[in-house]
Design an enzyme around this catalytic site. Structure first.
Site, PDB file in Angstrom:
ATOM      1  N   LYS A 112       0.815  -1.481   0.262  1.00  0.00           N
ATOM      2  CA  LYS A 112      -0.186   0.265   0.113  1.00  0.00           C
ATOM      3  C   LYS A 112       0.868   1.296   0.228  1.00  0.00           C
ATOM      4  CE  LYS A 112      -2.730   1.029   4.291  1.00  0.00           C
ATOM      5  NZ  LYS A 112      -2.094   2.558   4.176  1.00  0.00           N
ATOM      6  N   GLU A 114       0.100   5.453  -0.121  1.00  0.00           N
ATOM      7  CA  GLU A 114      -0.077   6.979   0.340  1.00  0.00           C
ATOM      8  C   GLU A 114       0.002   8.383  -0.918  1.00  0.00           C
ATOM      9  OE1 GLU A 114       0.186   8.824   4.047  1.00  0.00           O
ATOM     10  OE2 GLU A 114      -0.054   6.636   4.671  1.00  0.00           O
ATOM     11  N   GLU A 181      -9.187   6.999   3.941  1.00  0.00           N
ATOM     12  CA  GLU A 181      -9.848   7.231   5.394  1.00  0.00           C
ATOM     13  C   GLU A 181      -9.814   8.953   5.502  1.00  0.00           C
ATOM     14  OE1 GLU A 181      -5.656   6.611   7.042  1.00  0.00           O
ATOM     15  OE2 GLU A 181      -6.315   7.727   9.210  1.00  0.00           O
TER      16      GLU A 181
HETATM   17  N1  LIG Z   1      -3.271   4.003  16.396  1.00  0.00           N
HETATM   18  C1  LIG Z   1      -3.564   4.199  15.583  1.00  0.00           C
HETATM   19  N2  LIG Z   1      -4.971   4.199  14.768  1.00  0.00           N
HETATM   20  C2  LIG Z   1      -5.401   4.942  13.755  1.00  0.00           C
HETATM   21  O1  LIG Z   1      -6.283   4.971  12.828  1.00  0.00           O
HETATM   22  C3  LIG Z   1      -4.306   5.486  12.599  1.00  0.00           C
HETATM   23  C4  LIG Z   1      -2.447   5.630  13.419  1.00  0.00           C
HETATM   24  N3  LIG Z   1      -2.678   5.280  14.687  1.00  0.00           N
HETATM   25  N4  LIG Z   1      -1.583   6.280  13.101  1.00  0.00           N
HETATM   26  C5  LIG Z   1      -1.471   6.445  11.720  1.00  0.00           C
HETATM   27  C6  LIG Z   1      -2.779   7.131  11.016  1.00  0.00           C
HETATM   28  C7  LIG Z   1      -3.125   8.193  12.120  1.00  0.00           C
HETATM   29  N5  LIG Z   1      -4.879   8.422  12.210  1.00  0.00           N
HETATM   30  C8  LIG Z   1      -5.771   8.991  12.333  1.00  0.00           C
HETATM   31  C9  LIG Z   1      -5.319   9.912  14.235  1.00  0.00           C
HETATM   32  C10 LIG Z   1      -6.484  10.761  14.502  1.00  0.00           C
HETATM   33  C11 LIG Z   1      -7.277  10.860  13.285  1.00  0.00           C
HETATM   34  C12 LIG Z   1      -8.198  12.269  13.933  1.00  0.00           C
HETATM   35  O2  LIG Z   1      -8.513  12.522  15.466  1.00  0.00           O
HETATM   36  N6  LIG Z   1      -8.911  12.727  14.037  1.00  0.00           N
HETATM   37  C13 LIG Z   1     -10.351  13.371  13.539  1.00  0.00           C
HETATM   38  C14 LIG Z   1     -11.001  14.344  12.960  1.00  0.00           C
HETATM   39  C15 LIG Z   1     -11.460  15.629  12.349  1.00  0.00           C
HETATM   40  C16 LIG Z   1     -11.683  16.185  12.079  1.00  0.00           C
HETATM   41  O3  LIG Z   1     -11.391  17.113  10.868  1.00  0.00           O
HETATM   42  O4  LIG Z   1     -12.615  16.449  11.880  1.00  0.00           O
HETATM   43  C17 LIG Z   1     -11.374  12.975  14.591  1.00  0.00           C
HETATM   44  O5  LIG Z   1     -12.002  13.199  15.124  1.00  0.00           O
HETATM   45  O6  LIG Z   1     -11.211  11.341  13.864  1.00  0.00           O
HETATM   46  C18 LIG Z   1      -7.822  10.616  12.438  1.00  0.00           C
HETATM   47  C19 LIG Z   1      -6.882   9.514  12.009  1.00  0.00           C
HETATM   48  C20 LIG Z   1      -5.102   6.767  11.551  1.00  0.00           C
HETATM   49  N7  LIG Z   1      -3.931   6.239  11.374  1.00  0.00           N
HETATM   50  C1  LIG Z   2      -5.235   3.099   9.080  1.00  0.00           C
HETATM   51  C2  LIG Z   2      -4.699   2.794   7.911  1.00  0.00           C
HETATM   52  C3  LIG Z   2      -5.164   2.130   6.571  1.00  0.00           C
HETATM   53  C4  LIG Z   2      -3.352   2.684   7.961  1.00  0.00           C
HETATM   54  O1  LIG Z   2      -2.529   2.819   6.368  1.00  0.00           O
HETATM   55  C5  LIG Z   2      -2.012   2.584   8.958  1.00  0.00           C
HETATM   56  O2  LIG Z   2      -2.586   1.595   9.621  1.00  0.00           O
HETATM   57  O3  LIG Z   2      -0.797   2.129   8.708  1.00  0.00           O
HETATM   58 MG   LIG Z   3      -0.726   3.369   7.072  1.00  0.00          MG
END
Ligand SMILES: Nc1nc(=O)c2c([nH]1)NC[C@@H]1CN(c3ccc(C(=O)N[C@@H](CCC(=O)O)C(=O)O)cc3)CN21
Ligand SMILES: CC(C)C(=O)C(=O)O
Ligand SMILES: [Mg+2]
Length: 264
Positions: A112, A114, A181
């Site tokens: 994969k 990005e 995502e």
């Molecule tokens: N433990 C973990 N889980 C994950 O899903 C993840 C990782 N690590 N590391 C790499 C990326 C980082 N990711 C993330 C991290 C934070 C948000 C987050 O806080 N999103 C907000 C969105 C806010 C908005 O724009 O409205 C949320 O509230 O979900 C989303 C994806 C997904 N991936």
């Molecule tokens: C959150 C997923 C899609 C990912 O790319 C990861 O685990 O690294």
């Molecule tokens: Mg990843």
């Protein structure tokens, strides 16, 4: 060995059957997740945050990804293994060939990466050489410094249309799977309908062909505030095996994700 093939996943899309994806980074969890019927195991570069304690995925190297992919391949009971190419390991097609070769030789069945249109040549070159590719669009964590945070992507007309164009272009370049995502549910639905290849979602609503979560998140053991798309499956299960089985069942039934796990 993997019993699930890309053909299995395409057939499931055609038949309207959802498939389940979870991360695993080691042999023990690989055994557990694959035994529970998860179609695809993702050796995610999220291991840089979950296992290594970094605040982004950027420090992860190809060597580290190969180490974890080897362990996952040894524990695997039939899932398809997808491994993330880490940050700056595919900045040219030549570098992508070398990096992908290392992960495939470690036991991955596909890689994969990005990014959007700029990856078209890289994806076709990998596919021509027998390496299936998943293209990850929307919130691309390796680009967090450019994006200015982990935020929902594709909320305005222009960026939404760009994402649709990128998804079609990368499918046509030879991508076998697209992963979305943190994108509005309605946009993820439109992309899923527009593509022949399966679409995996995380924070992309219920209408993609498949769902993925980080294993540690769905077990409720990741410290701190969880993203909105996470559900703790241990809350309704009395073992890790039961929680993973419940996740697989809810993804297949279409009951996970619910509205509250997505973005409008
Ligand atoms: N433990 C973990 N889980 C994950 O899903 C993840 C990782 N690590 N590391 C790499 C990326 C980082 N990711 C993330 C991290 C934070 C948000 C987050 O806080 N999103 C907000 C969105 C806010 C908005 O724009 O409205 C949320 O509230 O979900 C989303 C994806 C997904 N991936
Ligand atoms: C959150 C997923 C899609 C990912 O790319 C990861 O685990 O690294
Ligand atoms: Mg990843």
């Amino acid at each position: 060995m993997s019993n699930i093939t890309l053909h299995t996943l395409s057939s499931m899309k055609q038949a309207g059957e959802k498939f389940a994806v979870l991360t695993a980074y080691d042999a023990c969890f690989s055994h557990l997740v694959s035994s529970a019927g998860t179609e695809v195991i993702l050796v995610g570069d999220s291991l840089g945050m979950v296992l290594q304690g970094n605040d982004s995925t950027l420090p992860v190297t190809v060597e580290e990804m190969a180490y974890h992919t080897q362990a996952v391949a040894k524990g695997n009971q039939g899932s398809l293994i997808m491994a993330d190419l880490p940050f700056m390991s595919y900045s040219t097609p030549e570098q992508a060939m070398d990096s992908a070769a290392a992960l495939m030789q470690a036991g991955a069945n596909m890689v994969k990466l990005e990014g959007g249109a700029w990856l078209a040549d890289t994806i076709s070159m990998l596919a021509e050489r027998g390496i299936p590719v998943c293209a990850h669009l929307g919130l691309t964590p390796q680009t967090v410094n450019k994006l200015g945070g982990y935020r929902v992507q594709g909320r305005d007309q222009e960026t939404a249309q760009q994402m649709i164009n990128d998804a079609v272009l990368l499918q046509d370049a030879g991508a076998s799977i697209i992963l979305l995502e943190c994108v509005p549910a309605i946009l993820a639905k439109e992309i899923t309908l527009a593509l022949d290849v399966p679409v995996i979602g995380i924070g992309a609503g219920a209408d993609t062909d498949a769902q993925v979560l980080v294993l540690h998140d769905m077990l409720g053991i990741t410290p701190g505030r969880s993203p909105k798309f996470v559900k703790n499956f241990m809350a309704d299960a009395d073992s890790i095996e039961a929680a993973v089985q419940l996740y697989v069942a809810e993804v297949k039934a279409g009951t996970f994700p619910a509205q509250e796990h997505g973005f409008a």
